[in-house]
Design an enzyme around this catalytic site. Structure first.
Site, mmCIF file in Angstrom:
data_model
loop_
_atom_site.group_PDB
_atom_site.id
_atom_site.type_symbol
_atom_site.label_atom_id
_atom_site.label_comp_id
_atom_site.label_asym_id
_atom_site.label_seq_id
_atom_site.Cartn_x
_atom_site.Cartn_y
_atom_site.Cartn_z
ATOM 1 N N ASP A 1 3.654 -0.821 -9.764
ATOM 2 C CA ASP A 1 4.970 -1.164 -9.226
ATOM 3 C C ASP A 1 5.125 -2.682 -9.188
ATOM 4 O O ASP A 1 5.918 -3.218 -8.419
ATOM 5 C CB ASP A 1 5.141 -0.570 -7.824
ATOM 6 C CG ASP A 1 6.603 -0.522 -7.381
ATOM 7 O OD1 ASP A 1 7.479 -0.386 -8.257
ATOM 8 O OD2 ASP A 1 6.871 -0.630 -6.177
ATOM 9 N N TRP B 1 2.425 2.926 -2.427
ATOM 10 C CA TRP B 1 2.097 3.852 -3.515
ATOM 11 C C TRP B 1 0.707 4.449 -3.331
ATOM 12 O O TRP B 1 0.483 5.620 -3.632
ATOM 13 C CB TRP B 1 2.221 3.147 -4.863
ATOM 14 C CG TRP B 1 3.626 3.166 -5.393
ATOM 15 C CD1 TRP B 1 4.778 3.188 -4.654
ATOM 16 C CD2 TRP B 1 4.020 3.177 -6.761
ATOM 17 N NE1 TRP B 1 5.866 3.201 -5.482
ATOM 18 C CE2 TRP B 1 5.440 3.189 -6.777
ATOM 19 C CE3 TRP B 1 3.330 3.145 -7.957
ATOM 20 C CZ2 TRP B 1 6.165 3.197 -7.974
ATOM 21 C CZ3 TRP B 1 4.051 3.150 -9.149
ATOM 22 C CH2 TRP B 1 5.447 3.185 -9.156
ATOM 23 N N GLY C 1 0.776 -1.236 0.000
ATOM 24 C CA GLY C 1 0.000 0.000 0.000
ATOM 25 C C GLY C 1 0.805 1.282 0.000
ATOM 26 O O GLY C 1 0.236 2.363 0.138
ATOM 27 N N LYS D 1 7.010 -0.069 -13.466
ATOM 28 C CA LYS D 1 8.374 -0.566 -13.244
ATOM 29 C C LYS D 1 8.767 -1.518 -14.363
ATOM 30 O O LYS D 1 7.967 -2.358 -14.795
ATOM 31 C CB LYS D 1 8.440 -1.310 -11.903
ATOM 32 C CG LYS D 1 9.859 -1.736 -11.498
ATOM 33 C CD LYS D 1 9.888 -3.001 -10.659
ATOM 34 C CE LYS D 1 9.099 -2.910 -9.374
ATOM 35 N NZ LYS D 1 9.894 -2.368 -8.254
ATOM 36 N N ASP E 1 -6.715 -11.089 -8.212
ATOM 37 C CA ASP E 1 -5.569 -11.233 -9.098
ATOM 38 C C ASP E 1 -5.833 -10.400 -10.352
ATOM 39 O O ASP E 1 -6.859 -10.565 -11.012
ATOM 40 C CB ASP E 1 -5.388 -12.711 -9.458
ATOM 41 C CG ASP E 1 -4.109 -12.981 -10.234
ATOM 42 O OD1 ASP E 1 -3.609 -12.046 -10.891
ATOM 43 O OD2 ASP E 1 -3.621 -14.122 -10.206
ATOM 44 N N ASP F 1 -4.835 -5.838 -5.592
ATOM 45 C CA ASP F 1 -3.776 -6.807 -5.339
ATOM 46 C C ASP F 1 -4.425 -8.093 -4.855
ATOM 47 O O ASP F 1 -5.508 -8.067 -4.261
ATOM 48 C CB ASP F 1 -2.779 -6.307 -4.289
ATOM 49 C CG ASP F 1 -1.425 -6.990 -4.413
ATOM 50 O OD1 ASP F 1 -0.462 -6.322 -4.840
ATOM 51 O OD2 ASP F 1 -1.329 -8.203 -4.117
#
EC number: 2.1.1.166
Length: 227
Positions: free
Chosen positions: A143, A80, A78, A183, A119, A103
């Site tokens: 991320d 971000w 959590g 990322k 998911d 998530d």
């Protein structure tokens, strides 16, 4: 500034070897114990050191403003979402701000954040996020990284695939002039994805925050102003 670590550097901590602990887990524990950003995150109330990476991205590109709709992919634990909530001044009572965090792992509540525990790769997840957004997103950020195995080429490809999935999703939900942050690990195979991203966004930048470990090949793809 987010990279001001004065007072957060402690004396180097050695990790004793253990029959129950693998070499990789011992190395991870050693990095955590001696990482000033881990100590700073604990004091500042952030759930992970990754929070400082997003803060640095914002300082560089000035992406977050109040009254935004944001999607945080792979949000656990959590960090971000916490940063985004602070930057757009989100609250549970302000309907003009909306952060949808997703998530498979549960995360504790963050002010102004609606959490979807699923998911991202399940068939119905994208539709659930779109419904929760109730409109188009200003920012999609990811991320996400695959579980690393220590083989750079494999880790590079696996995380690149996550970035590609996030990018395809971002194209579906971003409003015109929206932004995408993700990322990636450097490794050579990212060039094809970069060409795709450049076709869809007016400006595409690479950025490595100072809070990213120097030995890591991770960088952040910052795609600005969707066409």
């Amino acid at each position: 500034m987010t990279n001001n670590l004065s007072g957060y550097r402690n004396k180097f901590v050695r990790v004793k070897t253990s029959k129950k602990r693998t070499v990789s887990s011992s190395n991870w524990l050693r990095r955590q114990l001696n990482d000033p950003y881990v100590a700073k995150a604990r004091i500042d109330g952030f759930r992970s050191r990754a929070a400082y990476k997003l803060l640095e991205i914002h300082e560089k590109f000035k992406l977050f403003i109040p009254n935004m709709k944001i999607v945080d992919l792979g949000a656990a634990p959590g960090g971000w979402s916490q940063v985004a909530s602070k930057l757009i001044k989100a609250s549970d009572n302000n309907l003009n701000n909306k952060i949808i965090s997703i998530d498979v792992l549960e995360i504790e509540h963050v002010a102004g954040v609606e959490f979807v525990q699923k998911d991202f790769f399940e068939a119905d997840t994208e539709e659930l996020i779109i419904q929760a957004l109730d409109g188009r997103a200003d920012i999609v950020m990811s991320d996400m990284a695959s579980n690393t195995i220590g083989h750079k080429a494999t880790d590079h490809i696996r995380t690149l695939l996550l970035c590609e999935q996030a990018f395809e999703f971002a194209l579906k939900v971003l409003k015109p002039s929206g932004h995408f942050i993700a990322k990636i690990f450097r490794g050579g195979a990212e060039n094809e994805l970069l060409h795709k991203v450049k076709r869809e966004f007016k400006t595409v930048k690479h950025f490595k925050p100072s809070s990213s470990r120097s030995e890591s090949t991770e960088i952040y793809l910052v795609a600005l102003n969707k066409k």
